[in-house]
Design an enzyme around this catalytic site. Sequence first.
Site: not given
Length: 325
Positions: A141, A117, A145
């Site tokens: 998040y 991402s 990643k």
Amino acid sequence: MSWLVTGGAGYIGSHVVRALAEAGLTPVVLDDLSSGVASFVPEGVAFVQGSILDRELVERTLREHDVQGVIHVAGFKYAGVSVQRPLHTYAQNVEGTRVILEAMAAAGVAKIVFSSSAAVFGTPDAPLVVEDTEKRPASPYGESKLIGEWLLRDQAVATAGSETPLVHTSLRYFNVVGSADPTVYDVSPHNLFPIVFEKLLAGDTPQINGDDYATEDGTNVRDYVHVGDIALAHVAAAQRMVAGDPIEAAYNLGSGDGLSVRQIMDAMARVTGIAFTPAIGPRRPGDPDRIVATGELAARDLDWRMRHTVDEMVRSGWEARRNAG
């Protein structure tokens, strides 16, 4: 031989599955259906329902389906929610990736394309990010990643002298939109396109969060990339690995120029035929003015390009959502 797509019943994953099949690479789906939709898996594609955290299941799936590589799309993808659910985010995205790599090593599978991402960059100082831009993730998040990318890197180092050295790449992107199949649509309650679509279907007015940013029209500018183009890039990476061609550790799948939220809203009204003036709400904390990635490296190696206009992106997503009823 086949390619395992984790999260292959999801919005992005199911597009990857279709692109693999069209390219002549046999897909196999592993998905726990926590956010995926079973009907998104095309008829005739092998589907294993289960969690990527189930080490035994992952290894058995790799062996039973003669898997030669993994496209790892599964994960908890909600950056905002990850702040409230960091442990769940790390379990799904970090531990899940570790389990997959462990099962791959045990089964002798040594190729992986990781759906990363652009959240790994956080809020960069430069408005145009490249692969080497400093990584400063601003959410669990984004952190998860980035750790996933580190896991791939470290496992590649550890297996470099073995019979099956890990070959890997990570694909980073921002906002994935549209549809390349009229039966598949974005089901996320947190993404801009489905939020606007649901508002319009309910007769409500969509909202822009802040219109006083340092951009041409005062609203945030981001990459918006078509899900079909994203799927093709994943398949191109897999094909490159199969051919034994060199591949970079990471690629940014960016537009190079971006679109503003107001441009998206204008396209929504234009394409749907529903005239509306978006309400203006307050800024969201931490939202930078502009974050856009260059896709030059991916264009060189993965045939990456923006194949769809903003109207085409909106139209395909709108039609798929309306087909769902």
